[in-house]
Design an enzyme around this catalytic site. Structure first.
Site, PDB file in Angstrom:
ATOM      1  N   SER A 120       0.855  -1.188   0.000  1.00 12.04           N
ATOM      2  CA  SER A 120       0.000   0.000   0.000  1.00 12.04           C
ATOM      3  C   SER A 120       0.892   1.240   0.000  1.00 12.04           C
ATOM      4  CB  SER A 120      -0.851  -0.029   1.268  1.00 12.04           C
ATOM      5  OG  SER A 120      -1.277   1.270   1.600  1.00 12.04           O
ATOM      6  N   SER A 121       0.337   2.364  -0.448  1.00 11.00           N
ATOM      7  CA  SER A 121       1.127   3.606  -0.495  1.00 11.00           C
ATOM      8  C   SER A 121       1.504   4.099   0.907  1.00 11.00           C
ATOM      9  CB  SER A 121       0.362   4.695  -1.246  1.00 11.00           C
ATOM     10  OG  SER A 121      -0.897   4.918  -0.654  1.00 11.00           O
ATOM     11  N   CYS A 122       0.895   3.538   1.954  1.00  9.09           N
ATOM     12  CA  CYS A 122       1.229   3.982   3.314  1.00  9.09           C
ATOM     13  C   CYS A 122       2.589   3.461   3.785  1.00  9.09           C
ATOM     14  CB  CYS A 122       0.149   3.585   4.302  1.00  9.09           C
ATOM     15  SG  CYS A 122       0.137   1.835   4.632  1.00  9.09           S
ATOM     16  N   TYR A 149       0.471  -1.276  10.258  1.00 13.49           N
ATOM     17  CA  TYR A 149       0.122  -1.897   8.974  1.00 13.49           C
ATOM     18  C   TYR A 149       1.267  -1.691   7.980  1.00 13.49           C
ATOM     19  CZ  TYR A 149      -2.856  -2.071   4.686  1.00 13.49           C
ATOM     20  OH  TYR A 149      -3.425  -2.324   3.471  1.00 13.49           O
ATOM     21  N   LYS A 153       3.551  -4.386   5.846  1.00  9.04           N
ATOM     22  CA  LYS A 153       3.640  -4.342   4.380  1.00  9.04           C
ATOM     23  C   LYS A 153       5.099  -4.204   3.922  1.00  9.04           C
ATOM     24  CE  LYS A 153      -0.675  -4.785   3.248  1.00  9.04           C
ATOM     25  NZ  LYS A 153      -1.103  -5.959   2.470  1.00  9.04           N
ATOM     26  N   HIS A 192     -12.576   2.742   4.463  1.00  6.68           N
ATOM     27  CA  HIS A 192     -11.837   3.888   3.927  1.00  6.68           C
ATOM     28  C   HIS A 192     -12.810   5.033   3.616  1.00  6.68           C
ATOM     29  CE1 HIS A 192      -8.870   0.629   3.008  1.00  6.68           C
ATOM     30  NE2 HIS A 192      -8.053   1.561   3.476  1.00  6.68           N
TER      31      HIS A 192
HETATM   32  N1  LIG Z   1      -8.587  -0.952  -0.189  1.00  6.37           N
HETATM   33  C1  LIG Z   1      -7.586  -0.108  -0.459  1.00  6.37           C
HETATM   34  O1  LIG Z   1      -7.793   1.112  -0.574  1.00  6.37           O
HETATM   35  C2  LIG Z   1      -6.195  -0.624  -0.622  1.00  6.37           C
HETATM   36  C3  LIG Z   1      -5.867  -1.972  -0.509  1.00  6.37           C
HETATM   37  N2  LIG Z   1      -4.561  -2.368  -0.699  1.00  6.37           N
HETATM   38  C4  LIG Z   1      -4.155  -3.771  -0.535  1.00  6.37           C
HETATM   39  O2  LIG Z   1      -4.911  -4.666  -1.315  1.00  6.37           O
HETATM   40  C5  LIG Z   1      -5.075  -5.910  -0.622  1.00  6.37           C
HETATM   41  C6  LIG Z   1      -6.534  -6.265  -0.555  1.00  6.37           C
HETATM   42  O3  LIG Z   1      -7.242  -5.230   0.093  1.00  6.37           O
HETATM   43  P1  LIG Z   1      -8.837  -5.091  -0.004  1.00  6.37           P
HETATM   44  O4  LIG Z   1      -9.340  -5.950  -1.083  1.00  6.37           O
HETATM   45  O5  LIG Z   1      -9.133  -3.653   0.019  1.00  6.37           O
HETATM   46  O6  LIG Z   1      -9.291  -5.681   1.400  1.00  6.37           O
HETATM   47  P2  LIG Z   1     -10.654  -6.417   1.780  1.00  6.37           P
HETATM   48  O7  LIG Z   1     -10.821  -6.274   3.254  1.00  6.37           O
HETATM   49  O8  LIG Z   1     -11.755  -5.967   0.876  1.00  6.37           O
HETATM   50  O9  LIG Z   1     -10.342  -7.940   1.415  1.00  6.37           O
HETATM   51  C7  LIG Z   1      -9.379  -8.679   2.120  1.00  6.37           C
HETATM   52  C8  LIG Z   1      -9.714 -10.138   1.970  1.00  6.37           C
HETATM   53  O10 LIG Z   1      -8.777 -10.923   2.728  1.00  6.37           O
HETATM   54  C9  LIG Z   1      -9.483 -11.899   3.457  1.00  6.37           C
HETATM   55  N3  LIG Z   1      -8.812 -12.252   4.693  1.00  6.37           N
HETATM   56  C10 LIG Z   1      -8.526 -11.465   5.741  1.00  6.37           C
HETATM   57  N4  LIG Z   1      -7.946 -12.167   6.704  1.00  6.37           N
HETATM   58  C11 LIG Z   1      -7.871 -13.451   6.267  1.00  6.37           C
HETATM   59  C12 LIG Z   1      -7.371 -14.657   6.833  1.00  6.37           C
HETATM   60  N5  LIG Z   1      -6.851 -14.683   8.053  1.00  6.37           N
HETATM   61  N6  LIG Z   1      -7.479 -15.784   6.102  1.00  6.37           N
HETATM   62  C13 LIG Z   1      -8.037 -15.772   4.881  1.00  6.37           C
HETATM   63  N7  LIG Z   1      -8.519 -14.669   4.285  1.00  6.37           N
HETATM   64  C14 LIG Z   1      -8.432 -13.519   4.982  1.00  6.37           C
HETATM   65  C15 LIG Z   1     -10.810 -11.231   3.769  1.00  6.37           C
HETATM   66  O11 LIG Z   1     -11.789 -12.167   4.120  1.00  6.37           O
HETATM   67  P3  LIG Z   1     -12.829 -11.792   5.309  1.00  6.37           P
HETATM   68  O12 LIG Z   1     -13.421 -10.485   4.920  1.00  6.37           O
HETATM   69  O13 LIG Z   1     -13.770 -12.941   5.284  1.00  6.37           O
HETATM   70  O14 LIG Z   1     -11.986 -11.704   6.537  1.00  6.37           O
HETATM   71  C16 LIG Z   1     -11.112 -10.503   2.469  1.00  6.37           C
HETATM   72  O15 LIG Z   1     -11.742 -11.339   1.539  1.00  6.37           O
HETATM   73  C17 LIG Z   1      -4.416  -5.723   0.753  1.00  6.37           C
HETATM   74  O16 LIG Z   1      -3.131  -6.261   0.747  1.00  6.37           O
HETATM   75  C18 LIG Z   1      -4.348  -4.235   0.902  1.00  6.37           C
HETATM   76  O17 LIG Z   1      -3.234  -3.863   1.677  1.00  6.37           O
HETATM   77  C19 LIG Z   1      -3.571  -1.473  -0.984  1.00  6.37           C
HETATM   78  C20 LIG Z   1      -3.836  -0.146  -1.119  1.00  6.37           C
HETATM   79  C21 LIG Z   1      -5.167   0.393  -0.929  1.00  6.37           C
HETATM   80  C1  LIG Z   2      -5.264   2.960   1.752  1.00  7.93           C
HETATM   81  C2  LIG Z   2      -4.773   3.547   3.051  1.00  7.93           C
HETATM   82  O1  LIG Z   2      -5.862   3.867   3.917  1.00  7.93           O
HETATM   83  C3  LIG Z   2      -5.550   4.384   5.197  1.00  7.93           C
HETATM   84  O2  LIG Z   2      -5.049   5.678   5.102  1.00  7.93           O
HETATM   85  P1  LIG Z   2      -5.882   6.923   4.669  1.00  7.93           P
HETATM   86  O3  LIG Z   2      -5.611   7.246   3.259  1.00  7.93           O
HETATM   87  O4  LIG Z   2      -5.621   8.015   5.647  1.00  7.93           O
HETATM   88  O5  LIG Z   2      -7.352   6.361   4.803  1.00  7.93           O
HETATM   89  P2  LIG Z   2      -8.859   6.772   4.873  1.00  7.93           P
HETATM   90  O6  LIG Z   2      -9.473   6.441   3.572  1.00  7.93           O
HETATM   91  O7  LIG Z   2      -9.465   6.106   6.066  1.00  7.93           O
HETATM   92  O8  LIG Z   2      -8.896   8.355   5.159  1.00  7.93           O
HETATM   93  C4  LIG Z   2      -8.511   9.305   4.205  1.00  7.93           C
HETATM   94  C5  LIG Z   2      -8.835  10.692   4.685  1.00  7.93           C
HETATM   95  O9  LIG Z   2     -10.256  10.851   4.639  1.00  7.93           O
HETATM   96  C6  LIG Z   2     -10.714  11.434   5.846  1.00  7.93           C
HETATM   97  N1  LIG Z   2     -12.122  11.060   6.081  1.00  7.93           N
HETATM   98  C7  LIG Z   2     -13.166  11.922   6.044  1.00  7.93           C
HETATM   99  N2  LIG Z   2     -14.300  11.302   6.369  1.00  7.93           N
HETATM  100  C8  LIG Z   2     -13.973   9.990   6.559  1.00  7.93           C
HETATM  101  C9  LIG Z   2     -14.748   8.849   6.895  1.00  7.93           C
HETATM  102  O10 LIG Z   2     -15.956   8.898   7.086  1.00  7.93           O
HETATM  103  N3  LIG Z   2     -14.077   7.661   6.980  1.00  7.93           N
HETATM  104  C10 LIG Z   2     -12.719   7.569   6.756  1.00  7.93           C
HETATM  105  N4  LIG Z   2     -12.121   6.344   6.827  1.00  7.93           N
HETATM  106  N5  LIG Z   2     -11.957   8.652   6.470  1.00  7.93           N
HETATM  107  C11 LIG Z   2     -12.589   9.845   6.363  1.00  7.93           C
HETATM  108  C12 LIG Z   2      -9.733  10.926   6.888  1.00  7.93           C
HETATM  109  O11 LIG Z   2      -9.774  11.711   8.061  1.00  7.93           O
HETATM  110  C13 LIG Z   2      -8.417  11.028   6.123  1.00  7.93           C
HETATM  111  O12 LIG Z   2      -7.944  12.350   6.154  1.00  7.93           O
HETATM  112  C14 LIG Z   2      -4.435   3.661   5.907  1.00  7.93           C
HETATM  113  O13 LIG Z   2      -4.796   3.599   7.266  1.00  7.93           O
HETATM  114  C15 LIG Z   2      -4.021   2.450   5.228  1.00  7.93           C
HETATM  115  O14 LIG Z   2      -5.002   1.451   5.413  1.00  7.93           O
HETATM  116  C16 LIG Z   2      -3.845   2.634   3.768  1.00  7.93           C
HETATM  117  O15 LIG Z   2      -2.965   2.073   3.177  1.00  7.93           O
END
Ligand SMILES: NC(=O)C1=CN([C@@H]2O[C@H](COP(=O)(O)OP(=O)(O)OC[C@H]3O[C@@H](n4cnc5c(N)ncnc54)[C@H](OP(=O)(O)O)[C@@H]3O)[C@@H](O)[C@H]2O)C=CC1
Ligand SMILES: C[C@H]1O[C@H](OP(=O)(O)OP(=O)(O)OC[C@H]2O[C@@H](n3cnc4c(=O)[nH]c(N)nc43)[C@H](O)[C@@H]2O)[C@@H](O)[C@@H](O)C1=O
Length: 322
Positions: A120-122, A149, A153, A192
């Site tokens: 992830s970009s974090c 996290y 990563k 998010h």
């Molecule tokens: N969403 C985003 O904005 C971003 C995501 N990513 C990366 O992309 C990848 C996927 O993220 P995303 O699709 O958003 O996440 P989701 O939470 O939507 O999906 C994650 C999946 O992993 C499964 N999972 C979690 N724990 C376990 C476990 N112990 N055993 C088996 N399966 C498990 C979950 O199943 P269940 O829900 O049943 O637990 C779910 O299906 C991650 O590596 C994340 O870091 C990177 C940047 C941004």
């Molecule tokens: C993908 C990235 O996602 C996470 O980082 P993040 O970018 O900070 O994530 P975010 O989407 O939760 O927030 C973005 C911004 O948005 C604002 N904000 C407003 N209102 C709401 C709100 O209602 N919910 C949330 N969540 N944020 C809100 C919030 O305060 C912040 O300024 C990492 O922890 C990590 O998981 C990671 O890798």
């Protein structure tokens, strides 16, 4: 490319290869499954969390032993927004280290040809140069709200590099920016920002509420990428990339959270006001990634934020229980 880089354009040549997409029910995993299915892959190996808990090393070993996948994409992780990351630091570091260590090590030991790990970009320092190049990794302190996290990563990236160096094994890492799209997590607190606001604006519209609360100051900048673009980039990397260094995957376009909230308000059709809750954290001020390395390899995104918001809201209305 260095001596540990071995790009072989072979992934797309065998559509009957066994591909394990870990986390296939999540935002990213489900998009990768849609993409691979569309491309004609016929042998996807999928296990839900309840069928295979990836934190359990012996279960993961047994799974690789019996299924023998040829390719692995690691999209299973403990994932959440700023509030979840800040509230459950132990879960975010421990679960992610367990999942990725078990999957990467078992994949290597069971003869997997190639593995893609997603970070992830974090992972980058809070005050990294913008746009953030891949080599900014480990050059400064992390953003405190998600350092647990991020550390997991970073360990995943380093593990892929270590296995490539020691075993000449083709493990690569992609670093996506903030993602959104179908099958996102729409939980009111733990999600998010983009799905959280979609739900909040929708519920406010339905109830005829006058205001919607948005967290923070609205000034942080974020770069959003539709998950279908990310899935396309993952397949591209599986096919074309075999380098030691991780690869940024972004849209190259950033908006403030205030601009995102205004766009969401318009897409959902909410007519009230925005109220800013500044007791909630802003997180990192800006994290625009430099995705020129991926562009140089020949991949660019296609879906604009506006189109992506409209499509995702349509999906939300049709698929999320109202
Ligand atoms: N969403 C985003 O904005 C971003 C995501 N990513 C990366 O992309 C990848 C996927 O993220 P995303 O699709 O958003 O996440 P989701 O939470 O939507 O999906 C994650 C999946 O992993 C499964 N999972 C979690 N724990 C376990 C476990 N112990 N055993 C088996 N399966 C498990 C979950 O199943 P269940 O829900 O049943 O637990 C779910 O299906 C991650 O590596 C994340 O870091 C990177 C940047 C941004
Ligand atoms: C993908 C990235 O996602 C996470 O980082 P993040 O970018 O900070 O994530 P975010 O989407 O939760 O927030 C973005 C911004 O948005 C604002 N904000 C407003 N209102 C709401 C709100 O209602 N919910 C949330 N969540 N944020 C809100 C919030 O305060 C912040 O300024 C990492 O922890 C990590 O998981 C990671 O890798």
């Amino acid at each position: 490319m260095g001596s540990h880089d071995n790009a072989q354009a072979s992934f797309l040549l065998d559509k009957s290869a066994k591909v394990f997409v870990a986390g296939h029910r999540g935002l990213v995993g489900s998009a990768i499954v849609r993409k691979l299915t569309q491309l004609g892959f016929t042998n996807l190996i999928l296990r839900s969390h309840s069928e295979l808990d990836l934190t359990r090393q012996s279960d993961v070993e047994a799974f690789f032993d019996s299924e023998k996948p040829q390719y692995v994409i690691v999209a299973a992780a403990k994932v959440g927004g700023i509030h979840a990351n800040n509230t459950y630091p132990a879960d975010f570091i421990a679960i992610n280290l367990q999942i990725q260590t078990n999957v990467i090590d078992s994949a290597y030991r069971h003869g997997v040809k190639k593995l893609l790990f997603l970070g992830s970009s974090c992972i980058y320092p809070k005050f990294a140069p913008q746009p953030i190049p891949e080599n900014a990794l480990l050059t400064g302190p992390l953003e405190p709200t998600n350092e647990w996290y991020a550390i997991a990563k970073i360990a995943g990236i380093k593990m892929c590099q270590a296995y490539r160096i020691q075993y000449n094994w083709d493990a690569i890492s992609g670093m996506p920016t903030n993602l959104y799209g179908p099958y996102d997590n729409f939980h009111p607190e733990n999600s998010h920002v983009l799905p959280a606001l979609m739900r909040r604006f929708h519920e406010a519209k339905v109830k005829g509420a006058k205001e919607v609360v948005v967290w923070g100051t609205g000034s942080p900048l974020r770069e959003f990428l539709h998950v279908d673009d990310l899935a396309d980039a993952c397949v591209f990397l599986m096919d074309k990339y075999g380098g030691l260094e991780h690869v940024n995957v972004g849209s190259g376009k950033e908006v403030t959270i205030k601009e995102l909230a205004e766009s969401m308000k318009e897409v959902v059709g909410f007519e009230g006001d925005l109220v800013w809750d500044t007791s909630k954290p802003d997180g990192t001020p800006r994290k625009l990634m430099d995705s020129s390395k991926l562009a140089g390899l020949g991949w660019t995104p296609k879906i604009s934020l506006k189109d992506g918001l409209v499509d995702t809201y349509k999906w939300y209305l049709e698929n999320v229980k109202q």
